[in-house]
Design an enzyme around this catalytic site. Structure first.
Site: not given
Ligand code: 7PJ
Length: 276
Positions: A218, A252
């Site tokens: 991210k 995740r």
């Protein structure tokens, strides 16, 4: 491959990401192709993924919305093929009631909703089923969320959101035992917010639901380190490891093999060296 039992997550689980979108920000459509999706699934399972999370709608900031028919065409054949070929636990990353319903009919084991079950008709679909759900927190919508996120108290505000959702679910017959919570890293949060959430992740355990986190590749990693997507592996593993140490039950990730190594290191430290 074991099914997920939310009541009894004794060791952290690794959720492998399978994007079946042509526009996902980090693996840019490489798995849009059906055969590639199955190959990637097989690889992630070999690497030790506990759950495969299938998504047909990109949620990166500013991403265009995908019509329901297109999302169904992308995800349902892949879910059916994965369930019949591998029989592994499958999660469906969607916010649309119709897609959830089709996924549940196709046998998904978990609904992963970045919109916290707020979409039209979603709660009814979930209430009429018995699948577990992951409720993620997002401030705003994917199009607007990174404009100017603000909180009066970051962790308390997000905790209050989860409490409200859990209570609301309860009134509709969706038991808390079916709910996983996720603070939604990068979804309506500044860089500072993201790292504060990572530091204070343990507080979410007060809600007595399993905690899922998505940190992999991210921008909270890329922006801090000033690195492009393909250089974020070490940062992603560091962040996942810190999340595990602060109570994450499910991580995740894109990079299953390396994350499994981190989980094993964490487990050895936390629970002692097993099976030796
Ligand atoms: C998340 C997600 C996350 C959950 C995405 C990306 C963007 N689902 N779906 N949590 N992120 N539960 O993979 O970077 O953080 S899409």
């Amino acid at each position: 491959m074991n099914k997920i039992n939310l009541q009894n997550i004794s060791r952290p689980l690794v959720m492998g990401i399978l994007n079946v979108t042509p526009d996902s920000f980090s693996d840019g459509g490489r798995f849009a192709n059906f055969d590639m999706a199955l190959q990637q699934t097989e690889l992630m399972l070999q690497q030790g993924a506990d759950i495969i999370d299938i998504g047909g709608e990109s949620t990166r900031p500013g991403a265009p919305e995908v019509p329901v028919e297109q999302e169904l065409d992308r995800v349902i054949p892949v879910i059916e093929a994965i369930k019949s070929r591998f029989g592994c636990a499958v999660s469906l990353d969607t916010s649309k009631a119709q897609v959830m319903q089709a996924g549940i009919t196709a046998g998904v084991d978990l609904i992963n909703d970045v919109c916290g079950l707020e979409g039209e008709g979603v709660l009814k679909v979930i209430a009429d089923s018995d699948v577990p759900v992951c409720i993620m927190h997002m401030q705003g919508s994917p199009r607007t969320m990174q404009k100017n996120p603000q909180y009066s108290n970051l962790v308390n505000d997000i905790m209050a959101y989860f409490s409200e959702r859990i209570d609301h679910c309860d009134t509709l017959g969706i038991d808390k035992s079916r709910i996983i919570i996720d603070p939604g890293f990068g979804f309506g949060k500044t860089l500072k917010h993201n790292y504060q959430l990572l530091a204070e992740l343990e507080k979410f355990k007060q809600l007595e639901c399993p905690v899922l986190v998505g940190l992999s590749r991210k921008s909270m990693i890329g922006n801090l380190l000033e690195l492009d997507i393909d250089k974020r592996l070490a940062g992603s593993i560091a962040a996942a490891t810190l999340a595990l140490n602060n109570g994450a039950d499910i991580v995740r990730v894109h990079d299953v093999e390396e994350t499994k190594h981190a989980v094993r290191i964490f487990n050895a430290m936390k629970y002692g060296v097993e099976n030796e």
